[in-house]
Design a protein around this motif. Structure first.
Motif, mmCIF file in Angstrom:
data_model
loop_
_atom_site.group_PDB
_atom_site.id
_atom_site.type_symbol
_atom_site.label_atom_id
_atom_site.label_comp_id
_atom_site.label_asym_id
_atom_site.label_seq_id
_atom_site.Cartn_x
_atom_site.Cartn_y
_atom_site.Cartn_z
ATOM 1 N N SER A 75 0.983 -0.813 -0.353
ATOM 2 C CA SER A 75 0.501 0.256 0.135
ATOM 3 C C SER A 75 0.757 1.233 -0.253
ATOM 4 C CB SER A 75 -0.841 -0.214 0.570
ATOM 5 O OG SER A 75 -0.416 -0.192 2.548
ATOM 6 N N THR A 76 2.504 1.295 0.449
ATOM 7 C CA THR A 76 2.905 2.510 1.008
ATOM 8 C C THR A 76 3.734 2.751 -0.562
ATOM 9 O OG1 THR A 76 4.120 1.802 2.237
ATOM 10 C CG2 THR A 76 2.358 2.363 2.934
ATOM 11 N N PRO A 77 4.420 4.118 -0.759
ATOM 12 C CA PRO A 77 5.665 3.632 -2.053
ATOM 13 C C PRO A 77 6.675 3.428 -1.527
ATOM 14 C CG PRO A 77 3.925 5.595 -2.342
ATOM 15 C CD PRO A 77 3.820 5.092 -1.077
ATOM 16 N N GLU A 78 6.567 4.025 -0.239
ATOM 17 C CA GLU A 78 8.092 3.753 0.265
ATOM 18 C C GLU A 78 8.589 1.162 0.458
ATOM 19 O OE1 GLU A 78 10.774 3.423 4.798
ATOM 20 O OE2 GLU A 78 8.597 4.492 4.508
ATOM 21 N N VAL A 80 6.481 -9.076 2.454
ATOM 22 C CA VAL A 80 5.492 -8.503 2.411
ATOM 23 C C VAL A 80 4.224 -8.767 3.269
ATOM 24 C CG1 VAL A 80 2.498 -8.422 1.527
ATOM 25 C CG2 VAL A 80 4.662 -8.502 0.185
ATOM 26 N N TYR A 81 4.699 -9.684 3.873
ATOM 27 C CA TYR A 81 3.675 -9.802 5.370
ATOM 28 C C TYR A 81 4.134 -9.247 6.305
ATOM 29 C CZ TYR A 81 1.957 -14.127 3.325
ATOM 30 O OH TYR A 81 0.774 -15.403 2.298
ATOM 31 N N LEU A 82 5.089 -9.216 6.453
ATOM 32 C CA LEU A 82 6.021 -8.130 7.677
ATOM 33 C C LEU A 82 5.633 -6.227 7.160
ATOM 34 C CD1 LEU A 82 7.858 -7.828 10.042
ATOM 35 C CD2 LEU A 82 9.677 -8.382 9.027
ATOM 36 N N LEU A 83 5.859 -5.959 6.508
ATOM 37 C CA LEU A 83 6.185 -4.966 5.880
ATOM 38 C C LEU A 83 4.586 -3.982 6.039
ATOM 39 C CD1 LEU A 83 8.099 -4.304 2.122
ATOM 40 C CD2 LEU A 83 8.438 -3.759 4.975
ATOM 41 N N ASP A 84 3.400 -5.204 4.957
ATOM 42 C CA ASP A 84 2.111 -4.953 5.739
ATOM 43 C C ASP A 84 1.972 -4.798 7.374
ATOM 44 O OD1 ASP A 84 1.258 -5.209 2.867
ATOM 45 O OD2 ASP A 84 1.034 -7.254 2.707
ATOM 46 N N TRP A 85 1.907 -5.284 8.123
ATOM 47 C CA TRP A 85 1.888 -5.812 9.187
ATOM 48 C C TRP A 85 2.761 -3.755 9.649
ATOM 49 C CZ3 TRP A 85 5.240 -5.317 13.927
ATOM 50 C CH2 TRP A 85 3.734 -5.340 14.663
ATOM 51 N N LEU A 86 3.324 -3.934 8.762
ATOM 52 C CA LEU A 86 4.502 -2.227 10.099
ATOM 53 C C LEU A 86 3.513 -1.642 9.613
ATOM 54 C CD1 LEU A 86 7.613 -3.464 9.299
ATOM 55 C CD2 LEU A 86 7.017 -3.173 11.690
ATOM 56 N N THR A 87 2.937 -1.313 8.620
ATOM 57 C CA THR A 87 1.710 -0.356 8.011
ATOM 58 C C THR A 87 0.549 -0.090 8.478
ATOM 59 O OG1 THR A 87 2.946 -0.386 5.807
ATOM 60 C CG2 THR A 87 0.764 0.729 5.911
ATOM 61 N N ASP A 88 0.067 -1.339 9.649
ATOM 62 C CA ASP A 88 -0.754 -1.321 9.759
ATOM 63 C C ASP A 88 -0.648 -0.710 11.866
ATOM 64 O OD1 ASP A 88 -2.559 -2.317 7.868
ATOM 65 O OD2 ASP A 88 -2.290 -4.899 8.499
ATOM 66 N N GLN A 121 12.464 -3.236 18.031
ATOM 67 C CA GLN A 121 12.602 -4.753 18.786
ATOM 68 C C GLN A 121 12.012 -4.907 19.393
ATOM 69 O OE1 GLN A 121 15.713 -7.106 17.607
ATOM 70 N NE2 GLN A 121 14.867 -8.806 18.869
ATOM 71 N N SER A 122 10.838 -5.031 19.706
ATOM 72 C CA SER A 122 10.075 -4.958 20.609
ATOM 73 C C SER A 122 9.201 -5.263 19.409
ATOM 74 C CB SER A 122 9.872 -3.819 21.570
ATOM 75 O OG SER A 122 9.483 -2.859 21.681
ATOM 76 N N ASP A 123 8.780 -4.233 18.994
ATOM 77 C CA ASP A 123 7.841 -4.554 17.897
ATOM 78 C C ASP A 123 8.180 -5.449 16.816
ATOM 79 O OD1 ASP A 123 7.298 -1.897 18.685
ATOM 80 O OD2 ASP A 123 8.389 -0.768 17.352
ATOM 81 N N LEU A 124 9.110 -5.178 16.768
ATOM 82 C CA LEU A 124 8.949 -6.968 16.014
ATOM 83 C C LEU A 124 9.452 -8.910 16.436
ATOM 84 C CD1 LEU A 124 10.312 -8.740 13.233
ATOM 85 C CD2 LEU A 124 12.941 -8.096 14.071
ATOM 86 N N GLU A 125 9.677 -8.287 17.836
ATOM 87 C CA GLU A 125 9.126 -9.462 18.389
ATOM 88 C C GLU A 125 7.884 -9.809 18.761
ATOM 89 O OE1 GLU A 125 10.875 -8.829 22.435
ATOM 90 O OE2 GLU A 125 13.464 -9.247 21.210
ATOM 91 N N ARG A 126 7.056 -8.301 18.876
ATOM 92 C CA ARG A 126 5.519 -8.702 19.116
ATOM 93 C C ARG A 126 5.177 -8.985 17.790
ATOM 94 N NH1 ARG A 126 1.921 -3.924 18.201
ATOM 95 N NH2 ARG A 126 3.953 -2.718 17.814
ATOM 96 N N TRP A 127 5.404 -8.778 16.702
ATOM 97 C CA TRP A 127 5.129 -9.206 16.047
ATOM 98 C C TRP A 127 4.995 -10.864 15.317
ATOM 99 C CZ3 TRP A 127 7.590 -11.872 11.352
ATOM 100 C CH2 TRP A 127 6.781 -11.893 10.111
ATOM 101 N N MET A 128 6.372 -11.351 15.921
ATOM 102 C CA MET A 128 6.847 -12.705 15.669
ATOM 103 C C MET A 128 5.989 -13.662 16.503
ATOM 104 S SD MET A 128 10.961 -11.770 16.098
ATOM 105 C CE MET A 128 12.110 -13.465 16.212
ATOM 106 N N THR A 129 5.368 -13.208 17.778
ATOM 107 C CA THR A 129 5.545 -13.849 18.872
ATOM 108 C C THR A 129 3.587 -14.062 18.293
ATOM 109 O OG1 THR A 129 4.917 -12.086 20.034
ATOM 110 C CG2 THR A 129 7.115 -13.361 20.490
ATOM 111 N N ARG A 130 2.954 -13.179 17.129
ATOM 112 C CA ARG A 130 1.869 -13.543 16.784
ATOM 113 C C ARG A 130 0.923 -14.804 16.185
ATOM 114 N NH1 ARG A 130 0.650 -10.803 12.513
ATOM 115 N NH2 ARG A 130 -1.088 -10.022 12.308
ATOM 116 N N ASP A 131 0.142 -15.291 16.918
ATOM 117 C CA ASP A 131 0.021 -16.917 16.833
ATOM 118 C C ASP A 131 0.262 -16.686 14.745
ATOM 119 O OD1 ASP A 131 -0.404 -18.101 19.091
ATOM 120 O OD2 ASP A 131 -2.306 -17.665 19.199
ATOM 121 N N GLU A 132 -0.687 -15.872 13.908
ATOM 122 C CA GLU A 132 -1.661 -15.740 13.190
ATOM 123 C C GLU A 132 -0.028 -16.126 11.868
ATOM 124 O OE1 GLU A 132 -2.840 -12.226 14.608
ATOM 125 O OE2 GLU A 132 -2.706 -13.631 15.067
#
Length: 256
Positions: free
Chosen positions: A72-75, A117-125, A135-146
């Protein structure tokens, strides 16, 4: 005859025969992607009417273009384009050494790009970017069940760190050296010769490597072999497994 009478088949062949469509890969690429068009292409290549090309690579490049455009983002699209073009596909071309890539190699690149793409989409959200992610944001994404494709996403994060797109992030991952391809016969024989004659390598490693290269034994099966599996007669030595008995060749200087 039934196949030739189908609408799209007769239309494409009529257009090619009449000159309304030029007999080129680019002209066929303009048609909607389908098995029928790919079969016509394959027939034309086999008949010599079209030059052969790496269809898996073409399919991959299309997939990359669509997947990059989906962000969704140009960057994010710029980062994905760099990652796909200058890292994933560049390594794949280098590894293939001019040979056609395999379907497995195509899927490996797809998975690595999809993970990015999955990681960048989540960061955008989360109103974050790779530059602002901590690092805390990344670990929050890593520990998600989905979360999917964690391992592949780790390679993307490592690349982003080397490119200075991200900073102060740590992602446990095994270093990936790019898509690989099946070993050709020349390379296999060269390694087999070295294992036979290079006494600087440990004997057990040489034996395990030769069983793998020459007898296609799984490492797990090799690790369970003992001296009890050897059968020696007057003239031959055999290695007995659960399903077969392999004859060990006579060590000869003329062996390839």
């Amino acid at each position: 005859m039934n196949w030739l009478s189908k609408g799209i088949v007769s239309t494409v062949l009529s257009d090619l025969a009449s000159g309304r469509r030029s007999p080129t890969h680019e002209a066929l690429d303009e048609l909607p992607d389908s098995k029928v068009v790919e079969h016509i292409r394959g027939v034309l290549v086999a008949a010599g009417a079209l030059p052969p090309r790496d269809e898996q690579m073409v399919r991959l490049e299309r997939h990359v273009k669509d997947l990059v455009a989906s962000h969704s983002t140009p960057e994010g699209r710029q980062i994905l384009h760099r990652y796909a073009t200058w890292h994933l596909i560049r390594r794949l071309r280098r590894r293939s050494r001019g040979n056609d890539i395999t379907h497995t190699q195509l899927n490996v690149v797809r998975q690595h790009l999809r993970a990015a793409v999955y990681l960048l989409d989540w960061l955008t959200d989360q109103d974050l970017t790779l530059a602002s992610c901590r690092q805390s944001d990344l670990e929050r994404w890593m520990t998600r069940d989905e979360t999917r494709l964690r391992r592949e996403a780790g390679h993307f994060v490592r690349w982003a760190l080397t490119q200075k797109i991200a900073r102060d992030l740590s992602f446990p991952a095994v270093k990936w050296n790019g898509p690989s391809q099946a070993m050709d016969d020349d390379a296999r024989w060269a390694i087999a010769r070295r294992l036979l004659h290079d006494d600087t390598i440990r004997t057990e490693d040489r034996l395990a490597g030769l069983l793998l290269l020459l007898y296609a034994q799984w490492p797990a099966a090799i690790s369970r072999l003992t001296t009890d599996h050897l059968e020696e007669t007057d003239q031959t030595v055999r290695i007995a497994s659960a399903t077969s008995r392999s004859l060990c060749p006579d060590p000869s200087p003329s062996w390839p």
